[in-house]
Design an enzyme around this catalytic site. Sequence first.
Site, PDB file in Angstrom:
ATOM      1  N   CYS A 137      30.687  12.329  33.185  1.00 48.01           N
ATOM      2  CA  CYS A 137      30.820  13.658  33.791  1.00 48.01           C
ATOM      3  C   CYS A 137      31.843  13.672  34.920  1.00 48.01           C
ATOM      4  O   CYS A 137      31.984  12.699  35.652  1.00 48.01           O
ATOM      5  CB  CYS A 137      29.490  14.115  34.355  1.00 48.01           C
ATOM      6  SG  CYS A 137      28.155  14.097  33.173  1.00 48.01           S
ATOM      7  N   ARG A 192      37.662  10.143  31.116  1.00 50.29           N
ATOM      8  CA  ARG A 192      36.389   9.477  31.389  1.00 50.29           C
ATOM      9  C   ARG A 192      35.394   9.677  30.254  1.00 50.29           C
ATOM     10  O   ARG A 192      34.372   8.995  30.205  1.00 50.29           O
ATOM     11  CB  ARG A 192      35.784  10.043  32.685  1.00 50.29           C
ATOM     12  CG  ARG A 192      36.619   9.749  33.912  1.00 50.29           C
ATOM     13  CD  ARG A 192      36.314  10.709  35.029  1.00 50.29           C
ATOM     14  NE  ARG A 192      34.984  10.530  35.543  1.00 50.29           N
ATOM     15  CZ  ARG A 192      34.695  10.098  36.762  1.00 50.29           C
ATOM     16  NH1 ARG A 192      35.659   9.769  37.578  1.00 50.29           N
ATOM     17  NH2 ARG A 192      33.467   9.985  37.158  1.00 50.29           N
ATOM     18  N   TRP A 202      29.005  14.715  29.990  1.00 51.64           N
ATOM     19  CA  TRP A 202      28.718  13.670  29.011  1.00 51.64           C
ATOM     20  C   TRP A 202      27.194  13.662  28.896  1.00 51.64           C
ATOM     21  O   TRP A 202      26.506  13.298  29.835  1.00 51.64           O
ATOM     22  CB  TRP A 202      29.254  12.333  29.510  1.00 51.64           C
ATOM     23  CG  TRP A 202      29.241  11.233  28.507  1.00 51.64           C
ATOM     24  CD1 TRP A 202      30.150  11.000  27.525  1.00 51.64           C
ATOM     25  CD2 TRP A 202      28.270  10.183  28.399  1.00 51.64           C
ATOM     26  NE1 TRP A 202      29.809   9.882  26.818  1.00 51.64           N
ATOM     27  CE2 TRP A 202      28.658   9.362  27.330  1.00 51.64           C
ATOM     28  CE3 TRP A 202      27.105   9.858  29.100  1.00 51.64           C
ATOM     29  CZ2 TRP A 202      27.932   8.242  26.942  1.00 51.64           C
ATOM     30  CZ3 TRP A 202      26.381   8.747  28.715  1.00 51.64           C
ATOM     31  CH2 TRP A 202      26.802   7.955  27.647  1.00 51.64           C
ATOM     32  N   ASN A 224      26.720  15.662  38.477  1.00 48.04           N
ATOM     33  CA  ASN A 224      26.887  14.363  37.812  1.00 48.04           C
ATOM     34  C   ASN A 224      25.717  13.496  38.231  1.00 48.04           C
ATOM     35  O   ASN A 224      25.345  13.501  39.416  1.00 48.04           O
ATOM     36  CB  ASN A 224      28.158  13.646  38.280  1.00 48.04           C
ATOM     37  CG  ASN A 224      29.406  14.318  37.782  1.00 48.04           C
ATOM     38  OD1 ASN A 224      29.339  15.268  37.021  1.00 48.04           O
ATOM     39  ND2 ASN A 224      30.545  13.818  38.226  1.00 48.04           N
ATOM     40  N   GLY A 225      25.190  12.703  37.316  1.00 51.35           N
ATOM     41  CA  GLY A 225      24.089  11.806  37.674  1.00 51.35           C
ATOM     42  C   GLY A 225      22.842  12.141  36.872  1.00 51.35           C
ATOM     43  O   GLY A 225      22.903  12.887  35.883  1.00 51.35           O
ATOM     44  N   GLU A 268      35.270 -10.013  23.199  1.00 43.82           N
ATOM     45  CA  GLU A 268      36.060  -8.858  23.618  1.00 43.82           C
ATOM     46  C   GLU A 268      36.814  -8.270  22.412  1.00 43.82           C
ATOM     47  O   GLU A 268      36.912  -7.050  22.271  1.00 43.82           O
ATOM     48  CB  GLU A 268      37.027  -9.275  24.741  1.00 43.82           C
ATOM     49  CG  GLU A 268      38.062  -8.263  25.150  1.00 43.82           C
ATOM     50  CD  GLU A 268      37.513  -6.938  25.702  1.00 43.82           C
ATOM     51  OE1 GLU A 268      36.294  -6.810  25.889  1.00 43.82           O
ATOM     52  OE2 GLU A 268      38.330  -6.019  25.906  1.00 43.82           O
ATOM     53  N   LYS A 276      36.345  -4.461  21.199  1.00 42.24           N
ATOM     54  CA  LYS A 276      37.454  -3.518  21.041  1.00 42.24           C
ATOM     55  C   LYS A 276      37.400  -2.869  19.657  1.00 42.24           C
ATOM     56  O   LYS A 276      37.545  -1.664  19.524  1.00 42.24           O
ATOM     57  CB  LYS A 276      38.813  -4.229  21.180  1.00 42.24           C
ATOM     58  CG  LYS A 276      39.233  -4.618  22.570  1.00 42.24           C
ATOM     59  CD  LYS A 276      39.740  -3.510  23.447  1.00 42.24           C
ATOM     60  CE  LYS A 276      38.642  -2.866  24.198  1.00 42.24           C
ATOM     61  NZ  LYS A 276      38.136  -3.464  25.377  1.00 42.24           N
ATOM     62  N   GLU A 296      34.350  -0.437  19.312  1.00 41.25           N
ATOM     63  CA  GLU A 296      34.474   0.756  20.164  1.00 41.25           C
ATOM     64  C   GLU A 296      35.360   1.826  19.545  1.00 41.25           C
ATOM     65  O   GLU A 296      35.023   2.999  19.577  1.00 41.25           O
ATOM     66  CB  GLU A 296      35.149   0.385  21.502  1.00 41.25           C
ATOM     67  CG  GLU A 296      34.266  -0.185  22.556  1.00 41.25           C
ATOM     68  CD  GLU A 296      35.051  -0.454  23.837  1.00 41.25           C
ATOM     69  OE1 GLU A 296      34.629   0.044  24.878  1.00 41.25           O
ATOM     70  OE2 GLU A 296      36.081  -1.168  23.796  1.00 41.25           O
ATOM     71  N   HIS A 333      24.334 -21.340  12.336  1.00 38.88           N
ATOM     72  CA  HIS A 333      22.969 -21.007  12.754  1.00 38.88           C
ATOM     73  C   HIS A 333      22.639 -19.540  12.494  1.00 38.88           C
ATOM     74  O   HIS A 333      21.717 -19.008  13.106  1.00 38.88           O
ATOM     75  CB  HIS A 333      22.778 -21.352  14.234  1.00 38.88           C
ATOM     76  CG  HIS A 333      22.970 -22.807  14.518  1.00 38.88           C
ATOM     77  ND1 HIS A 333      22.107 -23.773  14.049  1.00 38.88           N
ATOM     78  CD2 HIS A 333      23.944 -23.468  15.182  1.00 38.88           C
ATOM     79  CE1 HIS A 333      22.542 -24.966  14.426  1.00 38.88           C
ATOM     80  NE2 HIS A 333      23.662 -24.806  15.112  1.00 38.88           N
ATOM     81  N   LYS A 393      34.527   6.538  29.852  1.00 39.88           N
ATOM     82  CA  LYS A 393      35.365   5.564  30.547  1.00 39.88           C
ATOM     83  C   LYS A 393      34.674   5.041  31.794  1.00 39.88           C
ATOM     84  O   LYS A 393      34.669   3.857  32.073  1.00 39.88           O
ATOM     85  CB  LYS A 393      36.686   6.249  30.929  1.00 39.88           C
ATOM     86  CG  LYS A 393      37.646   5.368  31.713  1.00 39.88           C
ATOM     87  CD  LYS A 393      38.243   4.344  30.803  1.00 39.88           C
ATOM     88  CE  LYS A 393      39.119   3.343  31.510  1.00 39.88           C
ATOM     89  NZ  LYS A 393      39.282   2.133  30.685  1.00 39.88           N
TER      90      LYS A 393
HETATM   91  C1  G6P Z   1      32.567   1.576  30.051  1.00 46.01           C
HETATM   92  C2  G6P Z   1      33.986   1.535  29.542  1.00 46.01           C
HETATM   93  C3  G6P Z   1      34.427   0.090  29.334  1.00 46.01           C
HETATM   94  C4  G6P Z   1      34.235  -0.704  30.603  1.00 46.01           C
HETATM   95  C5  G6P Z   1      32.805  -0.597  31.142  1.00 46.01           C
HETATM   96  C6  G6P Z   1      32.683  -1.162  32.545  1.00 46.01           C
HETATM   97  O1  G6P Z   1      31.695   1.137  29.072  1.00 46.01           O
HETATM   98  O2  G6P Z   1      34.092   2.252  28.328  1.00 46.01           O
HETATM   99  O3  G6P Z   1      35.795   0.057  28.949  1.00 46.01           O
HETATM  100  O4  G6P Z   1      34.532  -2.048  30.357  1.00 46.01           O
HETATM  101  O5  G6P Z   1      32.416   0.779  31.234  1.00 46.01           O
HETATM  102  O6  G6P Z   1      33.448  -0.375  33.411  1.00 46.01           O
HETATM  103  P1  G6P Z   1      34.063  -0.878  34.771  1.00 46.01           P
HETATM  104  O7  G6P Z   1      34.813   0.313  35.310  1.00 46.01           O
HETATM  105  O8  G6P Z   1      32.914  -1.251  35.648  1.00 46.01           O
HETATM  106  O9  G6P Z   1      34.942  -2.026  34.474  1.00 46.01           O
END
Ligand code: G6P
Length: 640
Positions: free
Chosen positions: A2, A27, A85, A120-121, A513, A517, A520, A536, A635
């Site tokens: 948000c 975001r 959001w 927000n929150g 990672e 990626k 996501e 395993h 984000k």
């Molecule tokens: C969200 C984003 C990720 C990010 C994570 C942690 O899930 O989509 O890309 O790695 O938050 O965010 P930060 O700002 O704490 O690195």
Amino acid sequence: MCGIVGAVGTTDVVGVLLQGLQRLEYRGYDSCGLAVHRGAPLADAPWPSERGLVRARSTARVAELQAQVQADGLRAATGIAHTRWATHGAPAVHNAHPHVSRGPGPDAAQRAPRVALVHNGIIENHEALRAELQARGYVFESQTDSEVIAHLIDSLYDGDLLAAVRAATARLHGAYAIAVLHHDEPQRLVGARAGSPLVLGIGSATDGPVPHYLASDALALAGVTDRIVFLAEGDLVDMALGRYRVVGADGRALDDAARPVRVVELGSQDVALGPYRHYMQKEIFEQPRALADTLEGVEGIVPELFDDHGIRSRAAWRVFGETDRVLILACGTSYYAGCVARYWLESIAAVPTTVEIASEYRYRDSVPDARTLVVTISQSGETADTLAALRHAQSLGMSHTLTICNVATSAMVRECELAYVTRAGVEIGVASTKAFTTQLAALFLLTLVLAQAKGRLSAEDEARHLRAMRHLPLALQAVLALEPQIIRWAEDFAAKEHALFLGRGPHYPIALEGALKLKEISYIHAEGYPAGELKHGPLALVTSAMPVVAVAPNDALLDKLKSNLQEVRARGGVLYVLADADTHITSGEGLHVIRMPEHYGTLSPILHVVPLQLLAYHTACLRGTDVDKPRNLAKSVTVE
Ligand code: G6P
């Protein structure tokens, strides 16, 4: 997640509100809206015929909201806006913000709004408050937790919006940043924050009163003002035409010394897409520059590297000298950066290191240790779980805290004793790329500083590591040149529904990672595994329908990894191997090899992740997904 924008001025602010929302789009959001007060005269237009609070909302993009308000000819000098959001209640227009209160009673629906609010929150006691307000005759239009705040403020309003907001926030449990308008006070906007970020922006005017702005992120105000006041936990801000007042949690007014105006570099050019198709692509290709900027000015390994972020005076020497252990706390991609760093910290600095997902750490019983350095890693510096984990560690008596963060003005930087601010620049794509590689560079510096503090860094080692770090931008350019080969891999992956990523040692988190990626942004189910764990469990999944990516640097574990790859081939699995130049793994039946341009040694994870970013990106493009704003993700995750 948000976003909030608000403004009080003398000219039309609708454009500023919409532009702010556009800047917050990255975001992640699923609906948006704005409310303006048409009860005040506009300096540049006739007094509107319809007065009072007017609202517009949409479940489409901000551009659609913009078209809607333009078609309605909406203009006003005071307003609030929001990107939502969804947490409580589905993404739908009736759940989109702003929420309004029309007062209690069965005829409320026929009345004009008295309060308009964006939030927000998460309000944890919203059910109890909703029941109480319903009993007093308030009719709810949404399933959100936020609407209770609007009705609560209405129920407490007695001619002074600030007093009503203060009284209402005293009854809220949970996290919030809010911005509120009231029908009876056309040139007033009140904000409050606890647990969610909120900043005040101070505009300029050649004549007449200065406009003021409110936003959940200073970036929303880029191009509008760079003069920002960062509100602290529990602060309220009372904005009226040409003046503002910050009030602390105890109700006392806070002066400029307590809440100083900072000039913040918002780099509005950073948010331009330029020649790229997506922000994620732009950000992948920005990595050589981002690394060079992050390492700029690093002439030698000194503790002060972590001291210099200008908020308070720091004591890096003492902190590193008193560090026996490291505890890394982070979420998402930042957590994987921490996982890589653990290998470095234990092998180079010999400092015992634990890495923990912030949302787990904050709620479990753990054994505190005052000689542990708590390291948070966060691109945004506002991630709710990471901030809460930091505060939890502090509450347990661990006062030595350090953050590696991409936003110098964030809560994380403000609340940690030491900081290294990465200079990746604004990262817009939800899937983090350049933030990750710059975090790794900063974590490597931290490793070297701790190694030095422990007497484990000779002058020759220091010079060798620094040379290798300075070479990173060039090395990255060469890796980015592999893109055409990665696109060929992506063509195979686009047709798959599952993928496995393998690595060993510090390349195991790189495999994690790479899998993150891919899942996501392409929505392909992907898992990362340490290669030695293959037999395993995951080996049972390996068929020709499940591509297996292996990160294979030429390190001490290469022979072991080669055996793991044989295990995959023997089961008909198709391998995609990122091999170092000198690994002698060559392409063949069911084995696709891309050779990295050089062997990078210890820093290899920083380079090996880049082809995996490109693989996810091109696979997602081929599958036609919304690369920069993948479904359901945000984000900046500022709520739990
Ligand atoms: C969200 C984003 C990720 C990010 C994570 C942690 O899930 O989509 O890309 O790695 O938050 O965010 P930060 O700002 O704490 O690195």
